[in-house]
Design an enzyme around this catalytic site. Sequence first.
Site, PDB file in Angstrom:
ATOM      1  N   THR A  64      47.175  51.110  48.646  1.00 11.61           N
ATOM      2  CA  THR A  64      48.338  51.636  48.710  1.00 11.61           C
ATOM      3  C   THR A  64      49.242  52.345  47.594  1.00 11.61           C
ATOM      4  O   THR A  64      50.135  52.993  47.576  1.00 11.61           O
ATOM      5  CB  THR A  64      49.210  50.452  49.396  1.00 11.61           C
ATOM      6  OG1 THR A  64      49.181  49.396  48.446  1.00 11.61           O
ATOM      7  CG2 THR A  64      49.231  50.161  50.650  1.00 11.61           C
TER       8      THR A  64
ATOM      9  N   GLU B 275      41.795  39.296  43.414  1.00 13.81           N
ATOM     10  CA  GLU B 275      43.140  40.061  42.945  1.00 13.81           C
ATOM     11  C   GLU B 275      42.489  41.218  41.935  1.00 13.81           C
ATOM     12  O   GLU B 275      41.149  41.055  41.452  1.00 13.81           O
ATOM     13  CB  GLU B 275      43.630  39.292  41.899  1.00 13.81           C
ATOM     14  CG  GLU B 275      44.915  38.818  41.964  1.00 13.81           C
ATOM     15  CD  GLU B 275      46.096  39.712  42.275  1.00 13.81           C
ATOM     16  OE1 GLU B 275      45.867  40.831  41.819  1.00 13.81           O
ATOM     17  OE2 GLU B 275      47.166  39.593  42.913  1.00 13.81           O
ATOM     18  N   ASP B 276      43.218  42.487  41.987  1.00 14.41           N
ATOM     19  CA  ASP B 276      42.646  43.531  41.206  1.00 14.41           C
ATOM     20  C   ASP B 276      43.554  43.645  39.940  1.00 14.41           C
ATOM     21  O   ASP B 276      43.706  44.473  39.218  1.00 14.41           O
ATOM     22  CB  ASP B 276      43.020  44.784  42.276  1.00 14.41           C
ATOM     23  CG  ASP B 276      44.259  45.089  42.199  1.00 14.41           C
ATOM     24  OD1 ASP B 276      44.993  44.293  42.756  1.00 14.41           O
ATOM     25  OD2 ASP B 276      44.705  46.509  42.236  1.00 14.41           O
TER      26      ASP B 276
ATOM     27  N   LYS C 110      54.187  37.465  40.318  1.00 17.40           N
ATOM     28  CA  LYS C 110      52.939  37.302  39.380  1.00 17.40           C
ATOM     29  C   LYS C 110      53.067  37.823  37.965  1.00 17.40           C
ATOM     30  O   LYS C 110      53.765  38.761  37.753  1.00 17.40           O
ATOM     31  CB  LYS C 110      51.614  38.045  39.926  1.00 17.40           C
ATOM     32  CG  LYS C 110      51.348  37.567  41.539  1.00 17.40           C
ATOM     33  CD  LYS C 110      50.307  38.629  41.924  1.00 17.40           C
ATOM     34  CE  LYS C 110      50.238  38.561  43.549  1.00 17.40           C
ATOM     35  NZ  LYS C 110      49.418  39.650  44.140  1.00 17.40           N
TER      36      LYS C 110
ATOM     37  N   LYS D 135      51.393  48.703  38.949  1.00 18.22           N
ATOM     38  CA  LYS D 135      50.374  47.984  40.190  1.00 18.22           C
ATOM     39  C   LYS D 135      50.680  46.622  39.873  1.00 18.22           C
ATOM     40  O   LYS D 135      50.747  46.050  38.783  1.00 18.22           O
ATOM     41  CB  LYS D 135      48.993  48.293  39.711  1.00 18.22           C
ATOM     42  CG  LYS D 135      48.688  49.817  40.026  1.00 18.22           C
ATOM     43  CD  LYS D 135      47.309  50.017  39.955  1.00 18.22           C
ATOM     44  CE  LYS D 135      46.888  51.251  40.640  1.00 18.22           C
ATOM     45  NZ  LYS D 135      45.572  51.749  40.162  1.00 18.22           N
TER      46      LYS D 135
ATOM     47  N   SER E 124      50.703  38.462  48.366  1.00 19.68           N
ATOM     48  CA  SER E 124      51.258  39.787  48.014  1.00 19.68           C
ATOM     49  C   SER E 124      52.632  39.901  47.404  1.00 19.68           C
ATOM     50  O   SER E 124      53.326  39.223  48.162  1.00 19.68           O
ATOM     51  CB  SER E 124      50.674  40.885  49.001  1.00 19.68           C
ATOM     52  OG  SER E 124      51.371  42.113  48.836  1.00 19.68           O
ATOM     53  N   ALA E 125      52.866  40.744  46.434  1.00 19.52           N
ATOM     54  CA  ALA E 125      54.244  40.790  46.060  1.00 19.52           C
ATOM     55  C   ALA E 125      55.114  42.052  46.922  1.00 19.52           C
ATOM     56  O   ALA E 125      56.307  41.956  47.101  1.00 19.52           O
ATOM     57  CB  ALA E 125      54.356  41.461  44.661  1.00 19.52           C
TER      58      ALA E 125
ATOM     59  N   ASP F 214      44.892  39.197  47.609  1.00 18.42           N
ATOM     60  CA  ASP F 214      45.958  40.154  47.127  1.00 18.42           C
ATOM     61  C   ASP F 214      45.692  41.435  48.146  1.00 18.42           C
ATOM     62  O   ASP F 214      44.696  41.644  48.716  1.00 18.42           O
ATOM     63  CB  ASP F 214      45.756  40.652  45.795  1.00 18.42           C
ATOM     64  CG  ASP F 214      46.665  41.976  45.216  1.00 18.42           C
ATOM     65  OD1 ASP F 214      47.925  41.771  45.624  1.00 18.42           O
ATOM     66  OD2 ASP F 214      46.297  42.836  44.883  1.00 18.42           O
ATOM     67  N   LEU F 215      46.945  42.168  48.573  1.00 14.47           N
ATOM     68  CA  LEU F 215      46.841  43.110  49.538  1.00 14.47           C
ATOM     69  C   LEU F 215      46.503  44.746  48.704  1.00 14.47           C
ATOM     70  O   LEU F 215      45.419  45.227  48.969  1.00 14.47           O
ATOM     71  CB  LEU F 215      48.187  43.358  50.012  1.00 14.47           C
ATOM     72  CG  LEU F 215      48.141  44.362  51.482  1.00 14.47           C
ATOM     73  CD1 LEU F 215      46.948  44.332  52.377  1.00 14.47           C
ATOM     74  CD2 LEU F 215      49.578  44.447  51.875  1.00 14.47           C
ATOM     75  N   ASP F 216      47.321  45.100  47.915  1.00 11.56           N
ATOM     76  CA  ASP F 216      47.102  46.421  47.447  1.00 11.56           C
ATOM     77  C   ASP F 216      46.145  46.292  46.159  1.00 11.56           C
ATOM     78  O   ASP F 216      46.245  45.833  45.311  1.00 11.56           O
ATOM     79  CB  ASP F 216      48.709  46.691  46.749  1.00 11.56           C
ATOM     80  CG  ASP F 216      49.821  46.845  47.702  1.00 11.56           C
ATOM     81  OD1 ASP F 216      49.439  47.434  48.813  1.00 11.56           O
ATOM     82  OD2 ASP F 216      50.912  46.653  47.585  1.00 11.56           O
TER      83      ASP F 216
END
Length: 221
Positions: free
Chosen positions: A17, A169-170, A145, A45, A114-115, A9-11
Amino acid sequence: MKIALAIFDLDGVIVDTAKYHYQAWKRLAAELGFDFSETHNERLKGVSRMRSLEILLEVGGMHKTPAEMEQLADKKNRWYVEYISAMDESEILPGALEFLQEAKAAGAKIALGSASKNAHLILDRLNLTRFFDFIVDGTLVSKAKPDPEVFSLAAEKLKIAPARCVVFEDAAAGIEAAKRAGMFAVGVGDEHVLHEAHLIIPGLEGVSFRQLCGKLPEQPT
Ligand code: BG6
Ligand code: MG
Protein backbone atom coordinates in the site's frame (compact mmCIF):
# COMPACT_ATOMS: atom_id res chain seq x y z
CA MET A 1 4.57 -26.89 17.44
CA LYS A 2 6.14 -24.06 19.42
CA ILE A 3 4.35 -21.41 17.31
CA ALA A 4 0.64 -21.01 18.13
CA LEU A 5 0.07 -17.53 16.71
CA ALA A 6 1.38 -15.85 13.57
CA ILE A 7 0.98 -12.05 13.59
CA PHE A 8 1.30 -10.17 10.31
CA ASP A 9 2.05 -6.56 9.63
CA LEU A 10 -0.09 -5.46 6.68
CA ASP A 11 1.63 -2.76 4.62
CA GLY A 12 4.74 -4.20 3.01
CA VAL A 13 4.15 -7.80 4.13
CA ILE A 14 0.75 -8.76 2.73
CA VAL A 15 0.16 -5.86 0.33
CA ASP A 16 2.12 -2.94 -1.07
CA THR A 17 0.00 0.00 0.00
CA ALA A 18 3.09 2.25 0.28
CA LYS A 19 2.58 3.34 -3.33
CA TYR A 20 -0.95 4.58 -2.56
CA HIS A 21 0.16 6.35 0.61
CA TYR A 22 2.85 7.96 -1.54
CA GLN A 23 0.41 9.10 -4.24
CA ALA A 24 -1.84 10.68 -1.65
CA TRP A 25 0.97 12.38 0.31
CA LYS A 26 2.55 13.62 -2.92
CA ARG A 27 -0.78 15.10 -4.00
CA LEU A 28 -1.10 16.87 -0.66
CA ALA A 29 2.47 18.22 -0.88
CA ALA A 30 1.78 19.47 -4.42
CA GLU A 31 -1.31 21.28 -3.16
CA LEU A 32 0.80 22.85 -0.42
CA GLY A 33 3.35 23.90 -3.04
CA PHE A 34 6.33 21.58 -2.64
CA ASP A 35 7.63 18.29 -4.00
CA PHE A 36 7.62 15.07 -2.01
CA SER A 37 9.97 12.42 -3.38
CA GLU A 38 9.98 8.66 -3.12
CA THR A 39 13.06 8.88 -0.90
CA HIS A 40 11.12 11.09 1.51
CA ASN A 41 8.29 8.57 1.40
CA GLU A 42 10.60 5.86 2.80
CA ARG A 43 10.51 7.73 6.10
CA LEU A 44 6.74 7.22 6.34
CA LYS A 45 6.73 3.42 6.26
CA GLY A 46 5.31 1.95 9.46
CA VAL A 47 4.71 5.47 10.81
CA SER A 48 1.26 6.68 11.97
CA ARG A 49 -0.83 9.05 9.83
CA MET A 50 -0.24 12.11 12.02
CA ARG A 51 3.46 11.45 12.40
CA SER A 52 3.65 11.01 8.61
CA LEU A 53 2.06 14.44 8.17
CA GLU A 54 4.54 15.97 10.61
CA ILE A 55 7.42 14.53 8.55
CA LEU A 56 5.83 15.77 5.31
CA LEU A 57 5.45 19.31 6.68
CA GLU A 58 9.04 19.17 7.94
CA VAL A 59 10.17 18.28 4.40
CA GLY A 60 8.20 21.25 3.01
CA GLY A 61 9.44 23.55 5.78
CA MET A 62 5.86 24.35 6.82
CA HIS A 63 4.11 24.84 10.12
CA LYS A 64 0.39 24.18 10.65
CA THR A 65 -1.90 24.43 13.66
CA PRO A 66 -3.26 21.19 15.17
CA ALA A 67 -6.68 21.97 13.63
CA GLU A 68 -5.17 22.52 10.19
CA MET A 69 -3.21 19.31 10.56
CA GLU A 70 -6.39 17.36 11.32
CA GLN A 71 -7.91 18.73 8.11
CA LEU A 72 -4.84 17.92 6.02
CA ALA A 73 -4.63 14.38 7.41
CA ASP A 74 -8.34 13.88 6.68
CA LYS A 75 -7.92 15.13 3.14
CA LYS A 76 -4.96 12.81 2.51
CA ASN A 77 -6.94 9.92 3.94
CA ARG A 78 -9.94 10.59 1.68
CA TRP A 79 -7.67 10.37 -1.37
CA TYR A 80 -5.92 7.29 0.02
CA VAL A 81 -9.24 5.53 0.67
CA GLU A 82 -10.31 6.38 -2.88
CA TYR A 83 -7.14 4.66 -4.21
CA ILE A 84 -7.31 1.57 -2.01
CA SER A 85 -11.02 1.08 -2.63
CA ALA A 86 -10.11 0.08 -6.17
CA MET A 87 -7.75 -2.69 -5.00
CA ASP A 88 -8.48 -6.37 -5.44
CA GLU A 89 -6.91 -9.79 -4.81
CA SER A 90 -4.37 -9.25 -7.58
CA GLU A 91 -2.55 -6.85 -5.25
CA ILE A 92 -1.79 -9.44 -2.58
CA LEU A 93 2.01 -9.70 -2.47
CA PRO A 94 3.48 -12.88 -4.04
CA GLY A 95 3.24 -15.91 -1.76
CA ALA A 96 1.21 -14.19 0.98
CA LEU A 97 -2.04 -16.03 0.28
CA GLU A 98 -0.33 -19.45 0.16
CA PHE A 99 1.60 -18.63 3.34
CA LEU A 100 -1.60 -17.72 5.22
CA GLN A 101 -3.25 -20.89 3.97
CA GLU A 102 -0.35 -23.04 5.14
CA ALA A 103 -0.12 -21.35 8.55
CA LYS A 104 -3.84 -21.98 9.08
CA ALA A 105 -3.53 -25.59 7.93
CA ALA A 106 -0.64 -26.03 10.37
CA GLY A 107 -3.05 -25.11 13.19
CA ALA A 108 -1.67 -21.68 14.02
CA LYS A 109 -3.98 -18.80 14.89
CA ILE A 110 -3.56 -15.75 12.68
CA ALA A 111 -3.67 -12.09 13.68
CA LEU A 112 -2.97 -8.73 12.12
CA GLY A 113 -0.77 -6.13 13.83
CA SER A 114 -0.99 -2.93 11.79
CA ALA A 115 -0.72 0.80 12.46
CA SER A 116 -3.28 1.49 9.74
CA LYS A 117 -6.79 2.66 10.55
CA ASN A 118 -7.80 1.35 7.12
CA ALA A 119 -6.70 -2.24 7.75
CA HIS A 120 -10.23 -3.73 7.73
CA LEU A 121 -11.05 -2.06 4.42
CA ILE A 122 -7.80 -3.31 2.85
CA LEU A 123 -8.25 -6.90 4.05
CA ASP A 124 -11.83 -6.85 2.75
CA ARG A 125 -10.72 -5.58 -0.65
CA LEU A 126 -8.12 -8.37 -0.81
CA ASN A 127 -10.68 -10.95 0.36
CA LEU A 128 -8.35 -11.96 3.23
CA THR A 129 -10.45 -11.06 6.28
CA ARG A 130 -11.58 -14.70 6.60
CA PHE A 131 -8.05 -15.79 7.60
CA PHE A 132 -7.76 -13.59 10.66
CA ASP A 133 -8.70 -14.70 14.17
CA PHE A 134 -8.07 -11.20 15.45
CA ILE A 135 -7.28 -7.86 13.81
CA VAL A 136 -5.34 -5.17 15.65
CA ASP A 137 -5.41 -1.96 13.63
CA GLY A 138 -4.59 1.69 14.24
CA THR A 139 -7.95 2.28 15.92
CA LEU A 140 -7.19 -0.19 18.73
CA VAL A 141 -3.77 0.98 19.86
CA SER A 142 -2.53 4.22 21.32
CA LYS A 143 1.22 3.58 21.11
CA ALA A 144 2.98 3.19 17.77
CA LYS A 145 5.65 0.62 16.93
CA PRO A 146 8.37 0.18 18.25
CA ASP A 147 6.07 0.02 21.27
CA PRO A 148 4.98 -3.62 21.59
CA GLU A 149 1.27 -2.79 22.21
CA VAL A 150 0.05 -3.70 18.71
CA PHE A 151 1.42 -7.26 18.97
CA SER A 152 0.90 -7.80 22.73
CA LEU A 153 -2.79 -6.96 22.31
CA ALA A 154 -3.25 -9.66 19.65
CA ALA A 155 -1.60 -12.29 21.87
CA GLU A 156 -3.65 -11.21 24.90
CA LYS A 157 -6.94 -11.33 23.00
CA LEU A 158 -6.19 -14.81 21.69
CA LYS A 159 -4.74 -15.91 25.05
CA ILE A 160 -1.43 -17.09 23.64
CA ALA A 161 1.93 -16.67 25.41
CA PRO A 162 4.31 -14.26 23.61
CA ALA A 163 7.02 -16.94 23.35
CA ARG A 164 4.62 -18.92 21.13
CA CYS A 165 4.05 -16.00 18.74
CA VAL A 166 5.90 -15.12 15.56
CA VAL A 167 5.64 -11.68 13.95
CA PHE A 168 6.19 -10.94 10.24
CA GLU A 169 7.36 -7.37 9.67
CA ASP A 170 8.97 -5.25 6.97
CA ALA A 171 9.93 -2.28 9.18
CA ALA A 172 12.76 -2.05 11.70
CA ALA A 173 10.38 -0.45 14.23
CA GLY A 174 8.11 -3.51 13.90
CA ILE A 175 10.98 -5.91 14.54
CA GLU A 176 11.87 -3.97 17.68
CA ALA A 177 8.20 -4.01 18.76
CA ALA A 178 7.97 -7.80 18.29
CA LYS A 179 11.15 -8.42 20.28
CA ARG A 180 10.02 -6.08 23.05
CA ALA A 181 6.75 -8.07 23.15
CA GLY A 182 8.86 -11.22 23.81
CA MET A 183 7.96 -12.77 20.44
CA PHE A 184 9.91 -14.23 17.54
CA ALA A 185 10.55 -11.61 14.85
CA VAL A 186 10.80 -12.48 11.18
CA GLY A 187 11.97 -9.67 8.92
CA VAL A 188 10.33 -9.65 5.50
CA GLY A 189 12.44 -7.63 3.08
CA ASP A 190 15.80 -5.88 3.19
CA GLU A 191 18.37 -7.62 5.41
CA HIS A 192 20.23 -4.35 6.05
CA VAL A 193 17.11 -2.75 7.49
CA LEU A 194 15.92 -5.85 9.35
CA HIS A 195 19.17 -7.17 10.80
CA GLU A 196 17.77 -7.27 14.37
CA ALA A 197 15.23 -9.96 13.39
CA HIS A 198 15.57 -13.60 14.50
CA LEU A 199 15.24 -14.60 10.86
CA ILE A 200 15.10 -12.62 7.60
CA ILE A 201 13.36 -13.61 4.37
CA PRO A 202 13.14 -11.52 1.18
CA GLY A 203 9.37 -12.10 0.88
CA LEU A 204 6.74 -14.75 1.58
CA GLU A 205 6.95 -16.31 -1.88
CA GLY A 206 8.13 -19.93 -1.82
CA VAL A 207 8.48 -19.90 1.98
CA SER A 208 7.04 -22.80 3.97
CA PHE A 209 5.49 -21.82 7.33
CA ARG A 210 6.40 -25.15 8.92
CA GLN A 211 10.01 -25.04 7.72
CA LEU A 212 10.38 -21.44 8.81
CA CYS A 213 9.12 -22.27 12.32
CA GLY A 214 11.73 -25.03 12.48
CA LYS A 215 14.49 -22.50 11.81
CA LEU A 216 13.56 -20.13 14.64
CA PRO A 217 15.83 -20.18 17.71
CA GLU A 218 14.73 -22.02 20.87
CA GLN A 219 13.75 -18.81 22.69
CA PRO A 220 12.69 -15.41 21.31
CA THR A 221 15.44 -13.52 23.14
C1 BG6 B 1 1.23 1.80 8.27
C2 BG6 B 1 1.94 2.34 7.05
O1 BG6 B 1 0.92 0.45 8.10
O2 BG6 B 1 0.01 2.52 8.48
C3 BG6 B 1 2.17 3.83 7.20
O3 BG6 B 1 3.18 1.67 6.88
C4 BG6 B 1 0.84 4.53 7.48
O4 BG6 B 1 2.79 4.34 6.05
C5 BG6 B 1 0.18 3.91 8.69
O5 BG6 B 1 1.06 5.91 7.68
C6 BG6 B 1 -1.17 4.55 9.01
O6 BG6 B 1 -2.08 4.25 7.99
P1 BG6 B 1 -3.54 4.84 7.85
O7 BG6 B 1 -4.20 3.94 6.85
O8 BG6 B 1 -4.18 4.75 9.20
O9 BG6 B 1 -3.40 6.25 7.40
MG1 MG C 1 4.86 -2.53 7.18
